[in-house]
Design a protein around this motif. Sequence first.
Motif, PDB file in Angstrom:
ATOM      1  N   GLY A  46       0.791  -1.227   0.000  1.00 40.71           N
ATOM      2  CA  GLY A  46       0.000   0.000   0.000  1.00 40.71           C
ATOM      3  C   GLY A  46       0.817   1.267   0.000  1.00 40.71           C
ATOM      4  N   VAL A  47       2.129   1.141   0.073  1.00 38.93           N
ATOM      5  CA  VAL A  47       3.000   2.313  -0.018  1.00 38.93           C
ATOM      6  C   VAL A  47       2.997   2.818  -1.456  1.00 38.93           C
ATOM      7  CG1 VAL A  47       5.386   3.126   0.131  1.00 38.93           C
ATOM      8  CG2 VAL A  47       4.489   1.600   1.888  1.00 38.93           C
ATOM      9  N   THR A  48       2.876   4.131  -1.620  1.00 39.71           N
ATOM     10  CA  THR A  48       3.000   4.743  -2.941  1.00 39.71           C
ATOM     11  C   THR A  48       4.328   5.470  -3.021  1.00 39.71           C
ATOM     12  OG1 THR A  48       0.614   5.021  -3.190  1.00 39.71           O
ATOM     13  CG2 THR A  48       2.018   6.398  -4.566  1.00 39.71           C
ATOM     14  N   ALA A  49       5.098   5.170  -4.048  1.00 38.51           N
ATOM     15  CA  ALA A  49       6.384   5.836  -4.296  1.00 38.51           C
ATOM     16  C   ALA A  49       6.204   6.773  -5.486  1.00 38.51           C
ATOM     17  CB  ALA A  49       7.473   4.812  -4.579  1.00 38.51           C
ATOM     18  N   THR A  50       6.617   8.037  -5.316  1.00 39.70           N
ATOM     19  CA  THR A  50       6.404   9.057  -6.347  1.00 39.70           C
ATOM     20  C   THR A  50       7.689   9.820  -6.618  1.00 39.70           C
ATOM     21  OG1 THR A  50       4.129   9.338  -5.570  1.00 39.70           O
ATOM     22  CG2 THR A  50       4.997  11.040  -7.030  1.00 39.70           C
ATOM     23  N   PHE A  51       8.019   9.945  -7.891  1.00 33.61           N
ATOM     24  CA  PHE A  51       9.179  10.745  -8.296  1.00 33.61           C
ATOM     25  C   PHE A  51       8.947  12.195  -7.882  1.00 33.61           C
ATOM     26  CE2 PHE A  51      11.609  13.372 -11.197  1.00 33.61           C
ATOM     27  CZ  PHE A  51      12.812  12.716 -11.324  1.00 33.61           C
ATOM     28  N   TRP A  52       9.950  12.811  -7.250  1.00 31.36           N
ATOM     29  CA  TRP A  52       9.802  14.179  -6.743  1.00 31.36           C
ATOM     30  C   TRP A  52      10.658  15.195  -7.505  1.00 31.36           C
ATOM     31  CZ3 TRP A  52      13.065  17.442  -3.500  1.00 31.36           C
ATOM     32  CH2 TRP A  52      12.396  18.566  -2.996  1.00 31.36           C
ATOM     33  N   TYR A  53      11.938  14.882  -7.703  1.00 41.71           N
ATOM     34  CA  TYR A  53      12.843  15.866  -8.307  1.00 41.71           C
ATOM     35  C   TYR A  53      14.082  15.163  -8.819  1.00 41.71           C
ATOM     36  CZ  TYR A  53      15.837  20.018  -8.684  1.00 41.71           C
ATOM     37  OH  TYR A  53      16.671  21.015  -9.149  1.00 41.71           O
TER      38      TYR A  53
ATOM     39  N   GLU B  36       6.855  18.709   0.193  1.00 36.90           N
ATOM     40  CA  GLU B  36       6.984  20.083  -0.273  1.00 36.90           C
ATOM     41  C   GLU B  36       6.893  20.043  -1.797  1.00 36.90           C
ATOM     42  OE1 GLU B  36       7.226  22.601   1.761  1.00 36.90           O
ATOM     43  OE2 GLU B  36       7.518  21.468   3.616  1.00 36.90           O
ATOM     44  N   GLU B  37       6.250  21.032  -2.395  1.00 40.16           N
ATOM     45  CA  GLU B  37       6.049  21.039  -3.843  1.00 40.16           C
ATOM     46  C   GLU B  37       7.189  21.782  -4.544  1.00 40.16           C
ATOM     47  OE1 GLU B  37       2.151  22.537  -4.704  1.00 40.16           O
ATOM     48  OE2 GLU B  37       1.277  21.453  -3.013  1.00 40.16           O
ATOM     49  N   VAL B  38       7.774  21.155  -5.544  1.00 40.15           N
ATOM     50  CA  VAL B  38       8.888  21.760  -6.270  1.00 40.15           C
ATOM     51  C   VAL B  38       8.407  22.981  -7.046  1.00 40.15           C
ATOM     52  CG1 VAL B  38      10.648  21.402  -8.055  1.00 40.15           C
ATOM     53  CG2 VAL B  38      10.084  19.556  -6.455  1.00 40.15           C
ATOM     54  N   ASP B  39       9.141  24.089  -6.926  1.00 40.77           N
ATOM     55  CA  ASP B  39       8.844  25.316  -7.659  1.00 40.77           C
ATOM     56  C   ASP B  39       9.671  25.319  -8.941  1.00 40.77           C
ATOM     57  OD1 ASP B  39       8.351  27.832  -8.630  1.00 40.77           O
ATOM     58  OD2 ASP B  39       8.989  28.908  -6.834  1.00 40.77           O
ATOM     59  N   THR B  40       9.031  25.036 -10.060  1.00 39.73           N
ATOM     60  CA  THR B  40       9.751  24.935 -11.333  1.00 39.73           C
ATOM     61  C   THR B  40      10.113  26.294 -11.923  1.00 39.73           C
ATOM     62  OG1 THR B  40       7.643  24.827 -12.537  1.00 39.73           O
ATOM     63  CG2 THR B  40       8.631  22.741 -11.854  1.00 39.73           C
ATOM     64  N   LYS B  41       9.649  27.391 -11.305  1.00 43.63           N
ATOM     65  CA  LYS B  41       9.963  28.727 -11.816  1.00 43.63           C
ATOM     66  C   LYS B  41      11.323  29.214 -11.340  1.00 43.63           C
ATOM     67  CE  LYS B  41       5.105  30.105 -12.041  1.00 43.63           C
ATOM     68  NZ  LYS B  41       4.076  31.072 -11.544  1.00 43.63           N
TER      69      LYS B  41
ATOM     70  N   LEU C   3      22.820  21.328  -1.625  1.00 39.86           N
ATOM     71  CA  LEU C   3      21.858  21.582  -2.703  1.00 39.86           C
ATOM     72  C   LEU C   3      20.575  22.145  -2.106  1.00 39.86           C
ATOM     73  CD1 LEU C   3      20.974  21.244  -5.721  1.00 39.86           C
ATOM     74  CD2 LEU C   3      20.113  18.982  -5.052  1.00 39.86           C
ATOM     75  N   ALA C   4      20.106  23.264  -2.652  1.00 38.91           N
ATOM     76  CA  ALA C   4      18.853  23.887  -2.218  1.00 38.91           C
ATOM     77  C   ALA C   4      17.851  23.787  -3.357  1.00 38.91           C
ATOM     78  CB  ALA C   4      19.093  25.343  -1.822  1.00 38.91           C
ATOM     79  N   VAL C   5      16.798  22.982  -3.171  1.00 39.33           N
ATOM     80  CA  VAL C   5      15.761  22.771  -4.179  1.00 39.33           C
ATOM     81  C   VAL C   5      14.596  23.723  -3.892  1.00 39.33           C
ATOM     82  CG1 VAL C   5      14.165  21.120  -5.205  1.00 39.33           C
ATOM     83  CG2 VAL C   5      16.423  20.351  -4.435  1.00 39.33           C
ATOM     84  N   PRO C   6      14.207  24.585  -4.844  1.00 42.85           N
ATOM     85  CA  PRO C   6      13.140  25.557  -4.580  1.00 42.85           C
ATOM     86  C   PRO C   6      11.775  24.888  -4.441  1.00 42.85           C
ATOM     87  CG  PRO C   6      13.761  25.607  -6.893  1.00 42.85           C
ATOM     88  CD  PRO C   6      14.748  24.702  -6.209  1.00 42.85           C
ATOM     89  N   THR C   7      10.986  25.357  -3.475  1.00 39.78           N
ATOM     90  CA  THR C   7       9.651  24.821  -3.253  1.00 39.78           C
ATOM     91  C   THR C   7       8.638  25.955  -3.142  1.00 39.78           C
ATOM     92  OG1 THR C   7       9.985  24.779  -0.843  1.00 39.78           O
ATOM     93  CG2 THR C   7      10.508  22.770  -2.063  1.00 39.78           C
TER      94      THR C   7
END
Length: 284
Positions: free
Chosen positions: A68-75, A149-154, A169-173
């Motif tokens: 029941g675990v869902t794995a999702t690509f994030w970044y 946290e949602e990735v900020d693609t802008k 590494l700082a990933v924008p959210t």
Amino acid sequence: MKITIKAGSLMQGCLGKGLAGLLLSTFTLAAPALVQAKDAPIPPGAVLAVMQNVEVPAANEEVELEDGVTATFWYGKELDFDGKHYYAAFVWHTRDSAARQGEDFAAPDVQVRLADATFELTHPGQTPAYSILSIERKIGFFGGREKPEEVDTKRQALEHRTADGRLLLAVPTATFEDGIVTKGYTLFVFNPNKKPEDDGWIWSHVGQVRTGEDNSAACDDGAVMPCIGSDGELSFVAGQESLPQVQVKVSGTTFQGPEKVRPLVAADNLTYVYDSKTQQYTSH
């Protein structure tokens, strides 16, 4: 797109390793553009396939596992470091079905588990071009309500090389909730030369930096509440610790009391320092 992995589809032993190599060989040739990492060398489906040891179509960014675990690509992020070229991909995981039993919704403090798969460009121009450097199934927890946290693609990710041979590494959210956009960066430390006796992982999640907020979706041009909007410029400053201070120079407006707004000034700037005990960045 989502795929459910059914019983019996797990790859085992030498067959699994061989199929993982075949997956990389195939997907390196046909990598689609990604929202999180445009023109990435390895698509999300291949990342999930190698990390979870299952078969996943190249374009899929999510896979449901047997428990029941869902794995999702994030970044995903390509990096040049010490003369080598890497591709790092991060994946988040929900809890299993037993942990969610009886819940109508996840509580605000329920985080998701982060994992990573890191690939090194070892054979440029060949197929496959990348080799697996590491797969780490737990490098930290983040987010809330069982969402990341949602990735900020802008905005672009920021990098800082440390004197002791690591990379910050700082990933924008930019996460939206209740009409408010909260901006920030998720911080990771990359240590590709990690020795077996060293603490931690090759990748470690080391905290979240907040840089601004915008309530324009909730304030209704001031009819519901005063409208505010702010942003922050991130910089890295060497300190006494091996990891740098993270400073945020803010601009815009913020609340001053229930119905008042004021401009942000230099005194509102933030400094985050790495705490070796909690292994997280905290504001000072």
